[in-house]
Enzyme design. Sequence first.
Site, mmCIF file in Angstrom:
data_model
loop_
_atom_site.group_PDB
_atom_site.id
_atom_site.type_symbol
_atom_site.label_atom_id
_atom_site.label_comp_id
_atom_site.label_asym_id
_atom_site.label_seq_id
_atom_site.Cartn_x
_atom_site.Cartn_y
_atom_site.Cartn_z
ATOM 1 N N CYS A 198 0.874 -1.173 0.000
ATOM 2 C CA CYS A 198 0.000 0.000 0.000
ATOM 3 C C CYS A 198 0.915 1.229 0.000
ATOM 4 C CB CYS A 198 -0.944 -0.014 1.201
ATOM 5 S SG CYS A 198 -0.116 0.040 2.799
ATOM 6 N N THR A 199 0.390 2.393 0.296
ATOM 7 C CA THR A 199 1.173 3.620 0.186
ATOM 8 C C THR A 199 2.321 3.678 1.196
ATOM 9 O OG1 THR A 199 -0.839 4.712 -0.508
ATOM 10 C CG2 THR A 199 1.008 6.132 0.063
#
Length: 350
Positions: A198-199
């Site tokens: 994810c980020t």
Amino acid sequence: MALHNRVSQKELKELLYRETEPRTTLSFYHYFRIDDPEQFRNELYRRFDSLKVFGRVYVANEGINAQVSVPSSNFESFKTALYHFEPLNGLRLNIAVDDDGKSFWVLKIKVRPKIVADGIDDPGFDMGRKGKYVDAESFNKLTDDPSTIVIDMRNHYEFEVGHFVNAIEVPSDTFREQLPMSADMMKDHKDQPIIMYCTGGIRCEKASAYLLHRGFNNVYHLEGGIIHYANTVREKGLENKFRGKNFVFDDRLGERITAEIIARCHQCGVPADNHTNCRNSACHLLFIQCDSCSVKFAGCCSEACYEVYNLPEEQQKSLRKGKENGLMVFNKSKQRMQGLKVLNPGTGST
Ligand SMILES: [Zn+2]
Ligand SMILES: [Zn+2]
């Protein structure tokens, strides 16, 4: 003993702007068992407040998630204060690069049921058992093997403008829906290596624990997320397997990682990957618009919005009355979901 601020927001903001000392903005999170979040919160508040730390911090039974700014001269003392808590000792801090240090002007530490809302109500779920961390180097190595599955745990609008080569999107608008969906999509691949990302790492770390909980055996997650990966490959001169832009929720709405543009303008279809919010404030849709459509529609998402946007403000106001206006994102994932079958995850969509 004041464990909350008693000065008004406006005064606090003014104080911040008068401050001449530079601040360092940083973020960190950590999943670990906190038995008494309220007491932990108060202890943390005392320590941070005495160092003039500002920011937003969430504390839950499952851990801590924080975005803060610290007067740069207090940075070392801040680390000492944070690392005083044994499970946080040595934790990696993500320093924001282009930040003026003015993002926060007050310290808010809140106790929450979870640091990332997950919709899991199974009491047997335990963040104590998570997937293995992979760093940039081992990510590259593992993904050289075509049997490795890479899963993107972000939202559609993030995936659309940038993702890892061969990454699989989990087509839902919310993380809580994506969790069970990712497990269902991968149910025939329980022994294959699966890397989630994810980020910044906070979502995929939880997702990795969830897959283990659902009986998967070979689960990894990318340490520090795309942000840390991009920094590492740059610093160490490694191969970069990410394509396009990393979407971030600040004024830039995305940081370019490679020159490739993998998305298209939602209006005319030419290659484009700039997100914008529709200028018609009754719409505010988040969508991708190319430069020429931006001129043509004055930053609006459609003819209809363009017309409303050109009305006098008074008239626009009366049109807005009684209408709800939440976060709207241009999202085709719902439709795509119906036809979606993961036949060959190793060579999935790019
Ligand atoms: Zn266009
Ligand atoms: Zn619009």
